[in-house]
Scaffold this motif. Structure first.
Motif, mmCIF file in Angstrom:
data_model
loop_
_atom_site.group_PDB
_atom_site.id
_atom_site.type_symbol
_atom_site.label_atom_id
_atom_site.label_comp_id
_atom_site.label_asym_id
_atom_site.label_seq_id
_atom_site.Cartn_x
_atom_site.Cartn_y
_atom_site.Cartn_z
ATOM 1 N N GLY A 172 17.459 7.067 26.768
ATOM 2 C CA GLY A 172 18.178 6.948 25.785
ATOM 3 C C GLY A 172 17.200 7.378 24.569
ATOM 4 N N SER A 173 17.520 6.939 23.425
ATOM 5 C CA SER A 173 16.741 7.350 22.116
ATOM 6 C C SER A 173 15.250 6.612 22.148
ATOM 7 C CB SER A 173 17.541 6.664 20.935
ATOM 8 O OG SER A 173 16.702 6.791 19.747
ATOM 9 N N PRO A 174 14.877 5.551 22.431
ATOM 10 C CA PRO A 174 13.777 5.191 22.686
ATOM 11 C C PRO A 174 12.680 5.842 23.456
ATOM 12 C CG PRO A 174 15.215 3.189 22.928
ATOM 13 C CD PRO A 174 16.099 4.457 22.992
ATOM 14 N N VAL A 227 18.263 13.190 17.897
ATOM 15 C CA VAL A 227 18.057 12.197 18.842
ATOM 16 C C VAL A 227 19.078 10.917 18.600
ATOM 17 C CG1 VAL A 227 16.674 10.479 20.417
ATOM 18 C CG2 VAL A 227 15.821 12.634 20.064
ATOM 19 N N ASP A 228 18.841 10.555 17.385
ATOM 20 C CA ASP A 228 19.980 9.361 17.089
ATOM 21 C C ASP A 228 21.331 9.627 17.182
ATOM 22 O OD1 ASP A 228 17.859 7.648 16.509
ATOM 23 O OD2 ASP A 228 17.642 7.943 14.433
ATOM 24 N N ALA A 229 21.842 10.952 16.377
ATOM 25 C CA ALA A 229 23.183 11.408 16.574
ATOM 26 C C ALA A 229 23.496 11.695 18.205
ATOM 27 C CB ALA A 229 23.123 12.777 15.795
ATOM 28 N N ALA A 230 22.614 12.246 19.001
ATOM 29 C CA ALA A 230 22.924 12.564 20.392
ATOM 30 C C ALA A 230 23.294 11.369 21.122
ATOM 31 C CB ALA A 230 21.833 13.240 21.119
ATOM 32 N N SER A 241 28.797 15.419 19.537
ATOM 33 C CA SER A 241 28.045 14.372 18.922
ATOM 34 C C SER A 241 27.024 14.932 17.720
ATOM 35 C CB SER A 241 27.109 13.592 19.938
ATOM 36 O OG SER A 241 26.462 14.690 20.545
ATOM 37 N N LEU A 242 26.697 16.057 17.546
ATOM 38 C CA LEU A 242 25.670 16.814 16.694
ATOM 39 C C LEU A 242 26.387 17.317 15.664
ATOM 40 C CD1 LEU A 242 22.843 18.102 19.087
ATOM 41 C CD2 LEU A 242 22.971 16.074 17.819
ATOM 42 N N SER A 243 27.819 17.403 15.673
ATOM 43 C CA SER A 243 28.393 18.153 14.666
ATOM 44 C C SER A 243 28.059 17.725 13.213
ATOM 45 C CB SER A 243 30.031 18.200 15.003
ATOM 46 O OG SER A 243 30.260 16.779 14.797
ATOM 47 N N GLY A 244 27.998 16.431 13.025
ATOM 48 C CA GLY A 244 27.574 16.102 11.615
ATOM 49 C C GLY A 244 26.091 16.467 11.363
ATOM 50 N N VAL A 245 25.112 16.768 12.201
ATOM 51 C CA VAL A 245 23.741 17.173 11.980
ATOM 52 C C VAL A 245 23.858 18.703 11.612
ATOM 53 C CG1 VAL A 245 21.512 17.431 12.915
ATOM 54 C CG2 VAL A 245 22.979 15.460 13.593
ATOM 55 N N PHE A 246 24.747 19.416 12.119
ATOM 56 C CA PHE A 246 24.740 20.780 12.065
ATOM 57 C C PHE A 246 25.821 21.342 11.210
ATOM 58 C CE2 PHE A 246 21.826 20.510 15.783
ATOM 59 C CZ PHE A 246 20.873 21.216 15.573
ATOM 60 N N GLY A 247 26.580 20.498 10.831
ATOM 61 C CA GLY A 247 27.890 20.997 9.704
ATOM 62 C C GLY A 247 29.106 20.592 10.584
ATOM 63 N N ASP A 248 29.257 21.217 11.526
ATOM 64 C CA ASP A 248 30.670 21.151 12.356
ATOM 65 C C ASP A 248 30.478 21.514 13.882
ATOM 66 O OD1 ASP A 248 30.566 24.277 12.610
ATOM 67 O OD2 ASP A 248 31.674 24.138 10.900
ATOM 68 N N SER A 249 31.178 21.556 14.826
ATOM 69 C CA SER A 249 30.983 21.601 16.102
ATOM 70 C C SER A 249 30.785 22.979 16.521
ATOM 71 C CB SER A 249 32.189 21.115 16.791
ATOM 72 O OG SER A 249 33.280 22.029 16.531
#
Length: 283
Positions: A172-174, A227-230, A241-249
């Motif tokens: 996971g994230s850690p 990583v946190d978003a994923a 899961s990464l749509s918020g990071v990059f703008g949309d899906s």
């Protein structure tokens, strides 16, 4: 050198009116063999400068000094920070000059604290407070760039996460964030009976060797955000899961494809290097 046993630990705690608290994650090691095992696994050498977090009543500190290392001990509890030099002076007076106690929250340890030290630490060896072990570990790896290796004792499930590989149920994230700094492995279980008070969780040793960072601080922050978003929505495909990071899906899908990754992959399938490649997209 005399190390601390159960009687000495309890006597010191009574002297200081210290009751181990869950809030501070305090479980004191009372077994000298375990202390020497940690020092051995960490491959502590004479004249090494070792960073220890949460020295408590001094069990591991004395073991590190016995190995002829210099110790920088970061302790949040003022009573323990004041007593530690006294304990070392009483039990190992010849080693007292090799101890530097920093009364501070390890999460607040910063460049100013580091530059105030007589020498920079090269190893991290610690029985980390279990309630904040991952944040403390990641903070120190980021703050103390001279750390080259180390061994930490943590809650077993946390240690397994730190050393996990992609595809594992506990990856996971850690796992990914730790891999930014180096390579990790589990280095042995630790019995509950070597602690006072006896914890209700199992413990494990985790060892690391530092490697060169994959990039600069801006890349690290971007990668950690991805990583946190994923893993915040680990059951979802990365394009979601990464749509918020990059703008949309759609943008997330395009970024994943540009990094050579499948938009339908999930976070637990990606290596740290693949997360770095994704963070580089658009730089």
């Amino acid at each position: 050198m005399q190390l601390l046993g159960p009687a000495e630990i309890r006597d010191l705690a009574e002297l200081l009116d210290v009751t181990p608290t869950k809030k501070l994650g305090q479980n004191f090691v009372i077994d000298a063999n375990t202390v020497r095992r940690i020092v051995r696994v960490a491959d502590v050498q004479p004249d090494d400068v070792v960073l220890e977090v949460g020295p408590g009543l001094g069990s591991l500190t004395l073991g590190l000094l016995e190995a002829r290392a210099s110790v920088v001990a970061v302790e949040i509890d003022g009573r323990l920070a004041r007593q530690l030099p006294v304990t070392v002076e009483q039990l190992a007076p010849e080693a007292s000059g090799r101890l530097n106690v920093v009364h501070q929250d390890a999460l607040a340890f910063d460049d100013a604290a580091l530059t105030a030290l007589p020498a920079s630490p090269v190893r991290l060896v610690a029985n980390l407070p279990y309630n904040v072990s991952v944040p403390v570990l990641l903070h120190l790896l980021q703050t103390v760039p001279t750390l080259q290796s180390g061994v930490v004792m943590v809650q077993a499930e946390v240690g397994q996460r730190l050393a996990a590989q992609p595809g594992s149920k506990v990856y996971g994230s850690p796992s990914v964030k730790a891999a930014w700094y180096g390579s990790w492995r589990t280095a042995g279980q630790v019995s509950r009976q070597v602690f006072w008070p006896v914890p209700n969780v199992d413990s494990i040793l985790v060892a690391f060797e530092r490697h060169e960072h994959p990039g600069d601080e801006a890349l690290r922050q971007r990668m950690f955000g991805i990583v946190d978003a994923a893993f915040g929505q680990r059951r979802k495909m990365l394009r979601q899961s990464l749509s918020g990071v990059f703008g949309d899906s759609a943008a997330a899908s395009a970024a994943l494809e540009a990094a050579g990754l499948s938009p339908t992959a999930r976070g637990e399938q990606l290596t740290a290097d693949q997360f770095v490649a994704l963070a580089r997209v658009g730089d």
